[in-house]
Design an enzyme around this catalytic site. Structure first.
Site, PDB file in Angstrom:
ATOM      1  N   ASP A  12     -39.510   6.728 -24.084  1.00 47.30           N
ATOM      2  CA  ASP A  12     -38.763   7.790 -24.766  1.00 47.30           C
ATOM      3  C   ASP A  12     -38.818   7.667 -26.286  1.00 47.30           C
ATOM      4  OD1 ASP A  12     -38.028   8.695 -22.188  1.00 47.30           O
ATOM      5  OD2 ASP A  12     -36.535   7.107 -22.138  1.00 47.30           O
ATOM      6  N   HIS A  41     -42.574  13.130 -20.148  1.00 45.61           N
ATOM      7  CA  HIS A  41     -43.081  13.334 -21.506  1.00 45.61           C
ATOM      8  C   HIS A  41     -42.738  14.750 -21.948  1.00 45.61           C
ATOM      9  CE1 HIS A  41     -46.336   9.998 -20.993  1.00 45.61           C
ATOM     10  NE2 HIS A  41     -45.106   9.537 -21.044  1.00 45.61           N
TER      11      HIS A  41
HETATM   12  P1  IMP Z   1     -38.350   2.780 -12.241  1.00 49.78           P
HETATM   13  O1  IMP Z   1     -39.552   2.827 -13.124  1.00 49.78           O
HETATM   14  O2  IMP Z   1     -37.916   4.134 -11.780  1.00 49.78           O
HETATM   15  O3  IMP Z   1     -38.514   1.787 -11.127  1.00 49.78           O
HETATM   16  O4  IMP Z   1     -37.120   2.230 -13.126  1.00 49.78           O
HETATM   17  C1  IMP Z   1     -37.109   0.925 -13.686  1.00 49.78           C
HETATM   18  C2  IMP Z   1     -36.496   0.934 -15.081  1.00 49.78           C
HETATM   19  O5  IMP Z   1     -37.383   1.571 -15.994  1.00 49.78           O
HETATM   20  C3  IMP Z   1     -35.181   1.702 -15.202  1.00 49.78           C
HETATM   21  O6  IMP Z   1     -34.394   1.068 -16.190  1.00 49.78           O
HETATM   22  C4  IMP Z   1     -35.617   3.086 -15.658  1.00 49.78           C
HETATM   23  O7  IMP Z   1     -34.583   3.774 -16.327  1.00 49.78           O
HETATM   24  C5  IMP Z   1     -36.722   2.687 -16.596  1.00 49.78           C
HETATM   25  N1  IMP Z   1     -37.753   3.733 -16.773  1.00 49.78           N
HETATM   26  C6  IMP Z   1     -38.720   4.063 -15.908  1.00 49.78           C
HETATM   27  N2  IMP Z   1     -39.495   5.025 -16.419  1.00 49.78           N
HETATM   28  C7  IMP Z   1     -39.024   5.300 -17.642  1.00 49.78           C
HETATM   29  C8  IMP Z   1     -39.423   6.199 -18.680  1.00 49.78           C
HETATM   30  O8  IMP Z   1     -40.396   6.935 -18.602  1.00 49.78           O
HETATM   31  N3  IMP Z   1     -38.662   6.184 -19.819  1.00 49.78           N
HETATM   32  C9  IMP Z   1     -37.605   5.376 -19.955  1.00 49.78           C
HETATM   33  N4  IMP Z   1     -37.197   4.527 -19.021  1.00 49.78           N
HETATM   34  C10 IMP Z   1     -37.901   4.480 -17.873  1.00 49.78           C
HETATM   35 MG    MG Z   2     -39.544   9.901 -21.466  1.00 51.96          MG
END
Ligand code: IMP
Ligand code: MG
Length: 335
Positions: A12, A41
């Site tokens: 982000d 994105h």
């Molecule tokens: P997962 O990728 O859904 O398994 O989540 C694992 C961790 O990564 C969590 O803390 C999510 O909030 C974070 N996370 C996963 N993808 C993103 C992203 O694109 N942006 C920000 N945080 C992410």
């Molecule tokens: Mg994002």
């Protein structure tokens, strides 16, 4: 010429916006997206906001071929819906070896207390799907009839384009500190998020990389659980204008001030050759929508120079608003 775009904090950082700006500037022949649907994105182009889950942000450049790498993890329903919404059928393709997220993976992610409550995942099924992939029982994109028309060999396409001297962009996802290997384990995502991993997911070797663009935001945010140095109270974050919500989950993001030490480590491990800094308009409202160097205030330039001094990497791009074109291209030498 191969450019890899990655984020330096927890995701982000505005990588989508920077990827879109760079695509408009360099008009790549191919852009490859890696990762999965957990990442959102955002691209704002000519007044329209697009929230992308799988299609590369370069879609705004009509002649760019849009590919998704072998290391990616694709939810066919999300993909087909997004392709329809954007009208990009015919120029978007997926490597046949990319793995597939099935309904059972989404359910497993959402009903599993460890993933959902302890880690605070996005609930999009990514980790359970990757578990199946590692266990060698995942379905691959080439096994799915509804994706038949989209299958290609991404590694072959990218390496051939580079042989012909064409521009290729690799669009990473999430952030350095969410890396399975280099992040704040166990509060991380299910894959490595570094520039090297993005190349591996795409199928291109390290010697072919020309530029690694590290995207940093002017403050740090994190969604989900895990450490966040210098975390501000929600009230203080609000006062400073740092309040944001997740693109995929809508969750409120936790916030902290810019962290030079974290930026330095991200620059080293990704071997960054350039840095883009986003959301400068939040720290320096006088720079809102600036598109030329002369429009950046001395305070803003001082902040960018400090980032350069601490990381040893030139800041080549400064983002001053959500629009793809609200960007100052500083140049290869930095400020
Ligand atoms: P997962 O990728 O859904 O398994 O989540 C694992 C961790 O990564 C969590 O803390 C999510 O909030 C974070 N996370 C996963 N993808 C993103 C992203 O694109 N942006 C920000 N945080 C992410
Ligand atoms: Mg994002």
């Amino acid at each position: 010429m191969l450019t890899v775009i990655v984020s330096g904090f927890f995701g982000d950082e505005g990588k989508g916006k920077i990827a879109a700006f760079l695509a408009l500037k360099e008009r790549p022949k191919i852009t490859v997206r890696t990762g999965s649907v957990n990442a959102g994105h955002t691209v704002v182009y000519r007044g329209v906001t697009y929230r992308l889950r799988l299609v590369p942000c370069s879609f705004i450049v009509p002649e760019t071929r849009l590919l998704i790498g072998a290391g990616a993890n694709v939810d066919p329903r999300v993909f087909i819906e997004e392709v329809g919404l954007l009208g990009v059928k015919g120029r978007v393709f997926i490597d046949g070896n990319a793995s597939v997220i099935e309904e059972k993976h989404v359910e497993a992610d959402r009903s599993n207390g460890f993933f959902r409550e302890f880690i605070g995942t996005t609930g999009t099924g990514v980790s359970p799907a990757l578990v199946d992939r590692v266990a060698r029982r995942a379905m691959l994109v080439k096994d799915i009839p509804s994706l038949n028309a989209y299958v290609t060999d991404v590694a072959e396409e990218v390496n051939s384009a580079l042989d012909r001297g064409e521009n290729v962009h690799l669009e990473g996802t999430q952030g350095f500190y969410l890396s399975l290997y280099h992040g704040t384990y166990p509060y991380v995502t299910g894959r490595d998020t570094t520039a090297a991993a993005v190349c591996s997911e795409c199928g291109v070797g390290p010697k072919r990389v020309d530029e690694v663009l590290l995207v940093l935001k002017s403050f740090v945010t994190r969604v989900g659980n895990g450490p966040l140095d210098g975390e501000l109270s929600p009230e203080e974050a609000e006062r400073r204008g740092f309040v944001e919500r997740g693109t995929v989950t809508g969750r409120l993001r936790r916030a902290a001030p810019f962290n030079f030490q974290m930026a330095k480590r991200a620059a080293i491990v990704n071997s960054a050759t350039q840095i883009a800094v986003t959301k400068l308009d939040v720290l320096f409202p006088e720079c809102s929508h600036a598109r030329r160097m002369e429009e950046l205030s001395n305070e803003c330039l001082h902040f960018l120079r400090k980032i350069q001094d601490e990381t040893g990497v030139p800041v080549t791009i400064a983002s001053t608003g959500a629009e793809a074109e609200d960007t100052v291209y500083i140049g290869p030498e930095g400020v």
